[in-house]
Scaffold this active site. Sequence first.
Site, PDB file in Angstrom:
ATOM      1  N   ARG A  73       1.988 -13.877  -0.091  1.00 60.96           N
ATOM      2  CA  ARG A  73       1.919 -12.325  -0.310  1.00 60.96           C
ATOM      3  C   ARG A  73       2.201 -11.886  -1.457  1.00 60.96           C
ATOM      4  O   ARG A  73       3.236 -12.512  -2.103  1.00 60.96           O
ATOM      5  CB  ARG A  73       3.160 -11.868   0.813  1.00 60.96           C
ATOM      6  N   HIS A  76       7.118 -10.175  -0.941  1.00 63.26           N
ATOM      7  CA  HIS A  76       7.703 -10.587   0.309  1.00 63.26           C
ATOM      8  C   HIS A  76       7.199 -11.875   0.719  1.00 63.26           C
ATOM      9  O   HIS A  76       6.929 -12.029   1.716  1.00 63.26           O
ATOM     10  CB  HIS A  76       7.454  -9.575   1.187  1.00 63.26           C
ATOM     11  N   ARG A 113       9.494 -10.468  11.380  1.00 61.98           N
ATOM     12  CA  ARG A 113       9.441 -11.298  10.081  1.00 61.98           C
ATOM     13  C   ARG A 113      10.625 -10.761   8.947  1.00 61.98           C
ATOM     14  O   ARG A 113      10.443  -9.588   8.647  1.00 61.98           O
ATOM     15  CB  ARG A 113       8.170 -11.619   9.302  1.00 61.98           C
ATOM     16  N   ASN A 149      12.653  -2.211   5.701  1.00 64.11           N
ATOM     17  CA  ASN A 149      13.651  -2.606   4.754  1.00 64.11           C
ATOM     18  C   ASN A 149      15.075  -3.075   5.281  1.00 64.11           C
ATOM     19  O   ASN A 149      15.374  -1.981   6.142  1.00 64.11           O
ATOM     20  CB  ASN A 149      13.524  -2.346   3.231  1.00 64.11           C
ATOM     21  N   ARG A 360       0.681   3.071   1.254  1.00 67.82           N
ATOM     22  CA  ARG A 360       0.892   1.994   2.189  1.00 67.82           C
ATOM     23  C   ARG A 360      -0.165   1.787   3.112  1.00 67.82           C
ATOM     24  O   ARG A 360      -0.533   0.700   3.615  1.00 67.82           O
ATOM     25  CB  ARG A 360       2.294   1.922   2.667  1.00 67.82           C
ATOM     26  N   ARG A 371      -5.579 -12.192   1.544  1.00 66.35           N
ATOM     27  CA  ARG A 371      -4.440 -13.274   2.074  1.00 66.35           C
ATOM     28  C   ARG A 371      -4.764 -14.234   3.350  1.00 66.35           C
ATOM     29  O   ARG A 371      -4.660 -15.368   3.150  1.00 66.35           O
ATOM     30  CB  ARG A 371      -3.148 -12.452   2.402  1.00 66.35           C
TER      31      ARG A 371
HETATM   32 FE1  HDD Z   1       5.295  -3.206   1.068  1.00 67.84          FE
HETATM   33  C1  HDD Z   1       4.648  -6.281   2.342  1.00 67.84           C
HETATM   34  C2  HDD Z   1       8.284  -3.336   3.279  1.00 67.84           C
HETATM   35  C3  HDD Z   1       6.414   0.048   0.077  1.00 67.84           C
HETATM   36  C4  HDD Z   1       2.302  -3.005  -0.171  1.00 67.84           C
HETATM   37  N1  HDD Z   1       6.274  -4.530   2.257  1.00 67.84           N
HETATM   38  C5  HDD Z   1       5.843  -5.664   2.827  1.00 67.84           C
HETATM   39  C6  HDD Z   1       6.507  -6.362   3.732  1.00 67.84           C
HETATM   40  C7  HDD Z   1       7.817  -5.570   3.980  1.00 67.84           C
HETATM   41  C8  HDD Z   1       7.301  -4.364   3.140  1.00 67.84           C
HETATM   42  C9  HDD Z   1       8.748  -5.925   5.081  1.00 67.84           C
HETATM   43  C10 HDD Z   1       6.620  -7.990   4.288  1.00 67.84           C
HETATM   44  C11 HDD Z   1       5.694  -7.675   5.669  1.00 67.84           C
HETATM   45  C12 HDD Z   1       5.682  -9.197   6.059  1.00 67.84           C
HETATM   46  O1  HDD Z   1       6.814  -9.767   6.496  1.00 67.84           O
HETATM   47  O2  HDD Z   1       4.631  -9.746   6.233  1.00 67.84           O
HETATM   48  N2  HDD Z   1       7.041  -1.995   1.614  1.00 67.84           N
HETATM   49  C13 HDD Z   1       8.005  -2.128   2.599  1.00 67.84           C
HETATM   50  C14 HDD Z   1       8.859  -0.803   2.616  1.00 67.84           C
HETATM   51  C15 HDD Z   1       8.330   0.044   1.436  1.00 67.84           C
HETATM   52  C16 HDD Z   1       6.902  -0.700   0.855  1.00 67.84           C
HETATM   53  C17 HDD Z   1       9.927  -0.755   3.434  1.00 67.84           C
HETATM   54  C18 HDD Z   1       8.572   1.492   1.247  1.00 67.84           C
HETATM   55  C19 HDD Z   1       9.187   2.113   2.055  1.00 67.84           C
HETATM   56  N3  HDD Z   1       4.506  -1.967   0.093  1.00 67.84           N
HETATM   57  C20 HDD Z   1       5.045  -0.574  -0.230  1.00 67.84           C
HETATM   58  C21 HDD Z   1       4.227   0.089  -1.300  1.00 67.84           C
HETATM   59  C22 HDD Z   1       3.140  -0.830  -1.248  1.00 67.84           C
HETATM   60  C23 HDD Z   1       3.270  -1.901  -0.464  1.00 67.84           C
HETATM   61  C24 HDD Z   1       4.422   1.330  -1.545  1.00 67.84           C
HETATM   62  C25 HDD Z   1       1.656  -0.707  -2.031  1.00 67.84           C
HETATM   63  C26 HDD Z   1       1.271   0.647  -2.135  1.00 67.84           C
HETATM   64  N4  HDD Z   1       4.028  -4.578   0.934  1.00 67.84           N
HETATM   65  C27 HDD Z   1       2.673  -4.199   0.336  1.00 67.84           C
HETATM   66  C28 HDD Z   1       1.532  -5.156   0.390  1.00 67.84           C
HETATM   67  C29 HDD Z   1       2.364  -6.372   1.409  1.00 67.84           C
HETATM   68  C30 HDD Z   1       3.791  -5.662   1.493  1.00 67.84           C
HETATM   69  C31 HDD Z   1       0.931  -5.649  -0.710  1.00 67.84           C
HETATM   70  C32 HDD Z   1       2.368  -7.855   0.733  1.00 67.84           C
HETATM   71  C33 HDD Z   1       2.001  -8.667   2.150  1.00 67.84           C
HETATM   72  C34 HDD Z   1       1.504  -7.636   2.907  1.00 67.84           C
HETATM   73  O3  HDD Z   1       1.832  -6.325   2.688  1.00 67.84           O
HETATM   74  O4  HDD Z   1       1.100  -7.880   4.103  1.00 67.84           O
HETATM   75  O5  HDD Z   1       0.656  -4.767   0.825  1.00 67.84           O
END
Ligand code: HDD
Length: 691
Positions: A73, A76, A113, A149, A360, A371
């Site tokens: 990822r 995370h 997770r 989170n 998001r 991925r």
């Molecule tokens: Fe995110 C993963 C939580 C903002 C883009 N995010 C990811 C995971 C968590 C969060 C818990 C891991 C999920 C897992 O266990 O597979 N993220 C948050 C929270 C946010 C947040 C609580 C704000 C309130 N995230 C955020 C933004 C973006 C992303 C603003 C993009 C615009 N996040 C991602 C991602 C991930 C991710 C790149 C990486 C792996 C996945 O999504 O599946 O898309």
Amino acid sequence: MERGSPKRMTAKDRQLAASRRPFNEGVLTTDQGIPVEETDNSLRAGARGPTLLEDFHLREKIMRFDHERVPERVVHARGSGAHGFFKVYEPLDEYTTADFLTDPDAETPVFVRFSTVQGSRGSTDTPRDVRGFATKFYTRQGNFDLVGNNMPVFFIQDGIKFPDLVHALKPEPHHEMPQAASAHDTFWDFVSLQPETMHHVMWLMSDRALPRSFRMMQGFGVHTFRLVNAHGRSTFVKFHWTPSLGTHSLVFDEAQLISGRDPDFNRRDLWEAIDSGQFPSWELGLQLIPQEQAYQFDDIDILDPTKIIPEELVPVTPVGRLTLNRNPSNFFAETEQVAFCVGNVVPGIDFTNDPLMQARLFSYLDTQLTRLGGPNFPQLPINRPIAAVRNHQQDGFHQHETPVGQANYFPNSLGDDLPKPAGAAGFVHFPEAVDGPKERKRSETFADHYTQATLFWNSMSGWEREHIISAYRFELGKVRAMPIRVRVVEHLNRIDHDLAVAVAHGVGVEEPVKSADNHGRSSPALSQANTARDSIISRRVAVLVADGVDAHALAALRDKLTERGAVVELLAPVDGRITTSDGVSMDVDRALPTMASVLYDAVIVPDGAPDLATDGQAVHFAAEAFKHGKTVCAVGSGLALLQRGQIPLPTALADPALIAHDAWSDTFVSELVASLARHRNFDRDVAAIPA
Ligand code: HDD
């Protein structure tokens, strides 16, 4: 924490069972099912000759190995998962049509997770970092993913800044350092130039960033979501998870040491708790804000993800319970391949215009393509809904199903016009009226970046403030560029002058001139000092033993602690057996050199083994535990060991977590249990302890 209840089979468990295959049975075959003659020697032209290309078993085995990894990822990457179920207490149909929130008889399967954010997949569990808390609810109406989170706010207000934030936070691009740490120039450069990060960074510098266990941290949906009921009435909502064991943290020094002693500390803790039947649980709470009252807060825009709504303004209503009761069957298949998407919502739950959330909605769907290698990732067993999936999506890499029939479009007459859209029974987006010019503009109501950072600071107890100051000093102390340190101190000065001065002194920055008054408001719910402290379930207690220990006291102690759910381990200078005071031979659990005080919540030095006081490792073990605010107990000859560790005995100190008695007594156990349940004594003055 639900203790020892039977592991129930949910609908998702039954579905997953069909995809399981045991590693250890039958005859070894190729992927084509051809029995393999042997697997230790490749096919050669003579015993010392070259390997033959026709060895299909060799080619297949190596090819499969070469391609075992998928991209981790992008954030995370390091995580740990578990299965469980969710139950709502009372029907919430006043607010939502979501089936899993309206039927108290429904046990909705979940997969959760937990994760760190910055580090790679193989990094440590205990850096100073935000923790992810992502829950996939397999509801009868399809999957709902609550991707939250352990902190209720986020660094930035608009998802368009996410790549900048993450680039700055991750290891620096030229040398890929540091791993799993925010204490470096690029992160603080970004923070110092982007004041909207101020509130979240206060949380990151607090003990929240160092959870003692995934089972002892809160979870938050962060954004304001929307619930919609059968009459189309919308209620804004914030989701809160509250752990039944309370919200407890490590101290930073301890967390750093754990990274070396057991980088899997949180993962192991979750696994072992579930494995031993001590099922972690969280209560789901909702902050509900009627649509009409969305603008009632003077300085909070509910669409701004850098703001909380203090619980004192809108209480958190408990509505249900999440219990994790089964470890994954296979890490890769489940924990690695699970794909959470913020866009996965069910009827009755809807989005808001929070610009972070909106970005998001694209990112999570998109990232899975790289991925997990293509658009069929929802067919992976862990991602499949328990609800039926029927549509005309087709083909693509890794298609696992065989759609049957002629009409793969809608409308059609060749397939009875099926599957048909559900109309009003399907997901109907809330018909929010929107109107406005297209513009790249942030609302003025998002402009205040300091008030809630001050609120957080004001809400902290004395020891929490000390930890925050140390954290800023540590992090900024690692920043090489002095102008960055100066800019951060200037921001802190707008949050609280005393905080800024304390940090400035630690990092060689000139004391700032007071520029703003602290508003003086606080929210007690934000302090970990006010969390639940009534359980010792799964707390780890080390008993230092050697030949001659008091057998009866040891047995009584062990029984009483394990009865209450604690995990007690006997640690001796060497592994094997010891001989107790009454001549009985007893197994030890661990050799002292293989463990460390940081892997336990308390240490006990019983009477009868005076030689331990001259064992440097044993002395260091107790002194280090003391330094980290832990419960330290000694009886009789054990007191000498504390003295060697320069631990001031209770006569000189009023310390409820330092329990030292000349002789064994019944009050010893009750004092010990009470102290363990309190977690730590962070008021202890440990500056002089050399550990
Ligand atoms: Fe995110 C993963 C939580 C903002 C883009 N995010 C990811 C995971 C968590 C969060 C818990 C891991 C999920 C897992 O266990 O597979 N993220 C948050 C929270 C946010 C947040 C609580 C704000 C309130 N995230 C955020 C933004 C973006 C992303 C603003 C993009 C615009 N996040 C991602 C991602 C991930 C991710 C790149 C990486 C792996 C996945 O999504 O599946 O898309």
